[in-house]
Design a protein around this motif. Sequence first.
Motif, PDB file in Angstrom:
ATOM      1  N   UNK A 349       0.409  -1.246  -0.063  1.00 47.00           N
ATOM      2  CA  UNK A 349      -0.116  -0.026   0.278  1.00 47.00           C
ATOM      3  C   UNK A 349       0.649   1.157   0.249  1.00 47.00           C
ATOM      4  N   UNK A 350       0.293   2.496  -0.914  1.00 48.15           N
ATOM      5  CA  UNK A 350       1.140   3.625  -0.807  1.00 48.15           C
ATOM      6  C   UNK A 350       0.538   4.362   0.623  1.00 48.15           C
ATOM      7  N   UNK A 351      -0.191   3.848   1.589  1.00 46.27           N
ATOM      8  CA  UNK A 351      -0.334   4.858   2.867  1.00 46.27           C
ATOM      9  C   UNK A 351      -1.523   6.176   2.504  1.00 46.27           C
ATOM     10  N   UNK A 352      -2.027   5.795   1.446  1.00 46.61           N
ATOM     11  CA  UNK A 352      -2.768   7.282   1.422  1.00 46.61           C
ATOM     12  C   UNK A 352      -4.590   7.255   2.026  1.00 46.61           C
ATOM     13  N   UNK A 413      -8.645   3.139   1.833  1.00 51.81           N
ATOM     14  CA  UNK A 413      -7.159   3.260   1.900  1.00 51.81           C
ATOM     15  C   UNK A 413      -7.282   2.647   0.037  1.00 51.81           C
ATOM     16  N   UNK A 414      -5.520   3.952  -0.018  1.00 46.65           N
ATOM     17  CA  UNK A 414      -5.291   4.197  -1.971  1.00 46.65           C
ATOM     18  C   UNK A 414      -6.689   3.817  -2.279  1.00 46.65           C
ATOM     19  N   UNK A 415      -7.713   4.866  -2.585  1.00 44.20           N
ATOM     20  CA  UNK A 415      -8.886   5.177  -3.092  1.00 44.20           C
ATOM     21  C   UNK A 415      -9.139   3.456  -3.446  1.00 44.20           C
ATOM     22  N   UNK A 416      -9.280   3.150  -2.382  1.00 40.26           N
ATOM     23  CA  UNK A 416     -10.425   1.592  -2.418  1.00 40.26           C
ATOM     24  C   UNK A 416     -11.207   1.636  -0.818  1.00 40.26           C
TER      25      UNK A 416
END
Length: 585
Positions: A349-352, A413-416
């Motif tokens: 994950x990128x962590x957004x 999380x990461x747009x999901x």
Amino acid sequence: MTDSPAPVSPLAPMVSVREAFRHFWPHTRGLRRLFVAGVLLAIVAAICEVAAIGLFGFITDEVLSRQNLGAFWGPASAWLGLAVVAGLASFAGSYATAVGGERFLLRLRDKVFSHIQTLTTDFFDNRRLGDLMARLTDDVEAIEELVGSGLVRLFTTAASVVFFAGAAFYIRWDLALVTFAMIPAFLIVSKVFASRFRNAAARERLSNGTMNSVIEESLANQALVQAYNRQESEARRLHGEGHTWMRAKVLQAALSAMYGPVVQVLETVCMLVIIGFGAWEIAAGRLTIGGLLAFAAYLAYLYPAVQSLGQLALTVSEAAAGSDRVIEILRTRPTVTDREAVVPMATRSLGRIDFEEVGFTYPDRTGPTLRNLSFSAEPGELIVCTGPSGVGKSTITKLLLRFYDPTAGRVLLDGVDIRDLPRRSLRESITILQQENLLFSGTVRDNIAYGCPDSGMDDIVRAAVMADVHDFITTLPRGYDTPLGQRGRLVSGGQRQRIAIARAILRDTPVLVLDEPMTGLDSPTAARIMGPLRRLMSGRTTILITHDLRLIPETARTIVLEPVQNPIRTRITLFGRRDATARPI
């Protein structure tokens, strides 16, 4: 974040013995051959006993009555051989039954424990730990009596009844009919006692769990108990629960104690009738003394076997009470589950993190804790969350980890949407450092590697060095192999915190949640932890929940949550790149 635990039903919903058996019998798959072996070997032992009693009658008539010593040695040798075979069969059968029963216990306890670990935090909020421990131990053992060793005893006892009754019928069928006429009285007595015994057993199970909870709570909080001089109060509390448990046990004991004498009286009546009838038959020349003695011996085995069937009914009643409590747990479903066909994240994950119009109400509350909460955290960004107690700061953490699902809106999380991710995959991307440093009684090495158990020693030491705890560990008697004691209480609060930081560093996830990491630490200890904390936060998306201004860097974006006071939204105030002393928090 919940208020007082929701009320839980005092007694688990009652299920029938048949339903309980049907529920747990599939768990004996692979073990049934051991139980079958136990039954068959017990039957062999019973057959040997029947034959031995027949030899006893023969010796009485052909050796003792006729004073013919020469006719003694053959039957005596056969009797000895039967005793040896019966002993070996009895041992092997009991051993096979015990092995099957213990393996069943291990399997069922593992299943119940694994199921409990799938349940969400609201379940544990509403349960007492001691009661859960009682269900995993005493209640599971009671179930084994229902579908394991108890079932073996049922078949073997029933077989013994058939064999001894058949032998008695063979000697004198009319005398046997008189005997059999009394058997329904045993069964009626057993049925009457069994229903009362089940109710008593259910209350004993409940009070046992409550008493265990009091013991667990008191021992786990001994520092507080002694500091506040509450030893006598805790002793009174345990005495009260223990007295309730004692009354339930005494009632069980009274029923068991009463059952034995009632059955014994019935058995005595039967024996007197048979002996009187047999004496009349001997006087008339229609029955020998050896035949009467053999018949009486068969009855001496038959009636205890019938009594054992009745006693087994009491055991089954007790096991059914334990089944009720375990089935209640197994039927409890987690409030948060994975959706069908969820796919794990293919890459790290990128962590957004995004909270979009999130609202949440705890199951045991009427009013919402969060309403229409929205904010974003970019990869690597630090978000500080603060505000008065009870506004939902820790709730943000629980929603992010999917301990609960929001009642409105969504968390990404990461747009999901995290509900479209497996919980296991989601949590592999998040590390939480909690206000209470949760350590286990294992070694320092085990605790640091808890979130990443396959780590090598070099990685563990590297994490400890980054957490500024390596030098302290090397001073311990066994270094990294030193046990930390119950909940890590053999080390100080600051040392526990740095060990927890080392565990978080080793886990190395893109998202980090810090929930009041400085609570309870003095200024020098907090200052020493600042360096490891900054290294832990570096490069990670971090949500920091704190009241401590020392933890808020100059460049941090701060969210101040305020209580929900209107039906529109949770109020948040955003601050960023402001001087800490000028930032109103």
